[in-house]
Design a protein around this motif. Structure first.
Motif, PDB file in Angstrom:
ATOM      1  N   SER A 126       1.063  -1.305  -0.112  1.00  0.00           N
ATOM      2  CA  SER A 126      -0.056   0.014   0.117  1.00  0.00           C
ATOM      3  C   SER A 126       0.943   1.146  -0.133  1.00  0.00           C
ATOM      4  CB  SER A 126      -1.023  -0.001   1.270  1.00  0.00           C
ATOM      5  OG  SER A 126      -1.495   1.238   1.461  1.00  0.00           O
ATOM      6  N   THR A 127       0.242   2.283  -0.246  1.00  0.00           N
ATOM      7  CA  THR A 127       0.908   3.534  -0.192  1.00  0.00           C
ATOM      8  C   THR A 127       0.950   3.952   1.180  1.00  0.00           C
ATOM      9  OG1 THR A 127      -1.365   4.792  -0.458  1.00  0.00           O
ATOM     10  CG2 THR A 127      -0.113   4.561  -2.370  1.00  0.00           C
ATOM     11  N   ARG A 128       1.699   4.756   1.533  1.00  0.00           N
ATOM     12  CA  ARG A 128       2.126   5.206   3.156  1.00  0.00           C
ATOM     13  C   ARG A 128       0.696   5.678   3.415  1.00  0.00           C
ATOM     14  NH1 ARG A 128       6.773   8.996   4.210  1.00  0.00           N
ATOM     15  NH2 ARG A 128       5.277  10.382   3.038  1.00  0.00           N
ATOM     16  N   GLU A 129       0.163   6.325   2.735  1.00  0.00           N
ATOM     17  CA  GLU A 129      -1.188   7.080   3.064  1.00  0.00           C
ATOM     18  C   GLU A 129      -2.473   6.383   3.307  1.00  0.00           C
ATOM     19  OE1 GLU A 129       0.953   9.752   0.254  1.00  0.00           O
ATOM     20  OE2 GLU A 129       0.818   7.817   0.413  1.00  0.00           O
ATOM     21  N   GLY A 130      -2.509   5.065   2.519  1.00  0.00           N
ATOM     22  CA  GLY A 130      -3.838   4.374   2.504  1.00  0.00           C
ATOM     23  C   GLY A 130      -3.472   3.086   3.179  1.00  0.00           C
ATOM     24  N   VAL A 131      -4.465   1.977   2.843  1.00  0.00           N
ATOM     25  CA  VAL A 131      -4.479   0.860   3.434  1.00  0.00           C
ATOM     26  C   VAL A 131      -4.868  -0.043   2.296  1.00  0.00           C
ATOM     27  CG1 VAL A 131      -5.673  -0.523   5.238  1.00  0.00           C
ATOM     28  CG2 VAL A 131      -5.132   1.908   5.750  1.00  0.00           C
ATOM     29  N   THR A 132      -4.107  -1.287   2.406  1.00  0.00           N
ATOM     30  CA  THR A 132      -4.465  -2.725   1.681  1.00  0.00           C
ATOM     31  C   THR A 132      -4.541  -3.668   2.452  1.00  0.00           C
ATOM     32  OG1 THR A 132      -3.631  -1.538  -0.229  1.00  0.00           O
ATOM     33  CG2 THR A 132      -4.015  -3.867  -0.446  1.00  0.00           C
ATOM     34  N   THR A 133      -5.602  -4.408   2.697  1.00  0.00           N
ATOM     35  CA  THR A 133      -5.664  -5.596   3.470  1.00  0.00           C
ATOM     36  C   THR A 133      -6.326  -6.888   2.781  1.00  0.00           C
ATOM     37  OG1 THR A 133      -6.138  -6.468   5.680  1.00  0.00           O
ATOM     38  CG2 THR A 133      -7.751  -5.001   4.720  1.00  0.00           C
ATOM     39  N   TYR A 134      -6.323  -8.053   3.417  1.00  0.00           N
ATOM     40  CA  TYR A 134      -6.787  -9.174   2.826  1.00  0.00           C
ATOM     41  C   TYR A 134      -7.692  -9.885   3.877  1.00  0.00           C
ATOM     42  CZ  TYR A 134      -7.165 -14.039   1.098  1.00  0.00           C
ATOM     43  OH  TYR A 134      -7.551 -15.181   0.480  1.00  0.00           O
ATOM     44  N   VAL A 135      -8.812 -10.169   3.434  1.00  0.00           N
ATOM     45  CA  VAL A 135     -10.039 -10.886   4.275  1.00  0.00           C
ATOM     46  C   VAL A 135     -10.046 -12.311   3.773  1.00  0.00           C
ATOM     47  CG1 VAL A 135     -12.390 -11.195   5.086  1.00  0.00           C
ATOM     48  CG2 VAL A 135     -10.997  -8.867   4.960  1.00  0.00           C
ATOM     49  N   ASP A 136      -9.801 -13.363   4.470  1.00  0.00           N
ATOM     50  CA  ASP A 136     -10.163 -14.895   4.120  1.00  0.00           C
ATOM     51  C   ASP A 136     -11.377 -14.932   4.364  1.00  0.00           C
ATOM     52  OD1 ASP A 136      -9.970 -17.469   3.353  1.00  0.00           O
ATOM     53  OD2 ASP A 136      -8.544 -18.172   5.095  1.00  0.00           O
ATOM     54  N   ALA A 137     -12.161 -14.853   3.411  1.00  0.00           N
ATOM     55  CA  ALA A 137     -13.986 -15.127   3.629  1.00  0.00           C
ATOM     56  C   ALA A 137     -14.659 -15.796   2.340  1.00  0.00           C
ATOM     57  CB  ALA A 137     -14.582 -14.016   4.042  1.00  0.00           C
ATOM     58  N   ASP A 138     -15.847 -16.291   2.536  1.00  0.00           N
ATOM     59  CA  ASP A 138     -16.387 -16.996   1.570  1.00  0.00           C
ATOM     60  C   ASP A 138     -17.569 -16.073   1.065  1.00  0.00           C
ATOM     61  OD1 ASP A 138     -18.058 -18.814  -0.056  1.00  0.00           O
ATOM     62  OD2 ASP A 138     -17.307 -20.355   1.149  1.00  0.00           O
ATOM     63  N   LEU A 139     -17.658 -15.901  -0.321  1.00  0.00           N
ATOM     64  CA  LEU A 139     -18.732 -15.490  -0.872  1.00  0.00           C
ATOM     65  C   LEU A 139     -20.232 -15.569  -0.522  1.00  0.00           C
ATOM     66  CD1 LEU A 139     -19.451 -13.130  -3.071  1.00  0.00           C
ATOM     67  CD2 LEU A 139     -19.391 -14.784  -4.871  1.00  0.00           C
ATOM     68  N   HIS A 140     -20.155 -16.930  -0.223  1.00  0.00           N
ATOM     69  CA  HIS A 140     -21.576 -17.454   0.244  1.00  0.00           C
ATOM     70  C   HIS A 140     -22.043 -16.798   1.583  1.00  0.00           C
ATOM     71  CE1 HIS A 140     -20.526 -20.334  -2.957  1.00  0.00           C
ATOM     72  NE2 HIS A 140     -21.549 -20.582  -3.245  1.00  0.00           N
ATOM     73  N   LYS A 141     -20.986 -16.334   2.139  1.00  0.00           N
ATOM     74  CA  LYS A 141     -21.421 -15.595   3.651  1.00  0.00           C
ATOM     75  C   LYS A 141     -21.228 -14.045   3.528  1.00  0.00           C
ATOM     76  CE  LYS A 141     -19.969 -20.130   5.744  1.00  0.00           C
ATOM     77  NZ  LYS A 141     -19.076 -20.734   6.689  1.00  0.00           N
ATOM     78  N   PRO A 142     -21.970 -13.338   2.983  1.00  0.00           N
ATOM     79  CA  PRO A 142     -21.834 -11.879   2.927  1.00  0.00           C
ATOM     80  C   PRO A 142     -21.720 -11.097   4.048  1.00  0.00           C
ATOM     81  CG  PRO A 142     -23.935 -12.406   2.035  1.00  0.00           C
ATOM     82  CD  PRO A 142     -23.118 -13.741   2.161  1.00  0.00           C
TER      83      PRO A 142
END
Length: 269
Positions: A126-142
């Protein structure tokens, strides 16, 4: 870390089944990437023999992502992105396009594929100013996705919900529409819905897809453009509406040909 304890990436790697082809890895292969296995390359080659247009579709889909994110982050001024069904990183991923225009953008990627998890480190830049993260989750569970995304995104402020080429993995059409509705319902006014899916508009593509589904891989349902258009109900489609992806606001001076992947960008009033 204690001796003998595996890292999250090693744990994810142990879950990867290299005996069955996987759509994210095949898509990576068609895009010229190296994050795939022999079984994926074989399935990708067999698919391409029947439907040679598939590589054009894959690249058209990525170009469409670049143009739509550019519009949403640029002209529309959106600074939050919920990208569900991330897939494997290639070139110009969502966070790269958005943060190039607006360095403070916040991006949450969602996927539940172990190889994608293994490559999360590549996504979590990510840029220093922003945020990038990852979620391990299933589309069937919105609801679970929304709960996790809420730890990074502010659901009181407009955002872009992105479902790029993933709703075909929900085999039941009514369930697919329900998932879209539940995700869209959580978006505040002023948000955007960005989407594409491959379509049942070519017999060769349908034959190739059936052959792929028969391998035991996670199936992908090719739906008609009319069926896909229901995902936008209640929203305001921006011009040119839901169209074949190469025709969505093509670069000036180009003369794109339509292909069998359709999408659109819609605004939530």
């Amino acid at each position: 870390m204690a001796e003998g304890q595996s890292t999250p990436a090693e744990g994810a790697l142990a879950k990867i089944d290299t005996t069955v082809p996987h759509s994210a890895r095949i898509w990576n292969y068609w895009m010229g990437g190296k994050d795939n296995y022999a079984v994926d390359r074989q399935a990708g080659d067999e698919y391409r023999q029947i439907a040679p247009n598939i590589e054009t579709m894959a690249r058209a889909s990525r170009d469409y992502l670049i143009r739509t994110v550019t519009h949403v982050a640029g002209e529309a001024g959106i600074r939050q992105f919920l990208d569900i069904g991330t897939g494997l990183p290639t070139y110009d991923n969502t966070h790269q396009v958005a943060q190039r225009l607006a360095p403070g953008s916040r991006i949450v990627y969602v996927d539940n594929d172990p190889l994608v998890l293994r490559h999360a480190q590549a996504l979590l830049t990510s840029t220093r100013e922003g945020v990038t993260t990852y979620v391990d989750a299933d589309l069937h569970k919105p609801e679970a996705i929304l709960e996790e995304a809420g730890k990074t995104l502010d659901f009181s402020q407009p955002m872009a919900l992105m479902l790029m080429g993933v709703l075909g993995h929900v085999q039941d059409y009514e369930e697919a529409k329900s998932i879209v509705r539940r995700l869209q319902a959580a978006l505040p006014s002023g948000s955007y819905f960005v989407h594409y899916d491959s379509t049942a508009t070519d017999k060769a593509l349908q034959e190739a897809q059936q052959g792929y589904d028969d391998t035991g891989a996670i199936p992908y349902v090719l739906r008609t453009p009319d069926e896909i258009s229901a995902y936008y109900d209640g929203l305001e489609l921006i011009e040119p509406g839901m169209v074949s992806c190469p025709l969505w606001r093509p670069e000036p001076g180009t003369d794109p040909e339509p292909t069998d992947v359709y999408g659109g960008v819609a605004h939530k009033p």
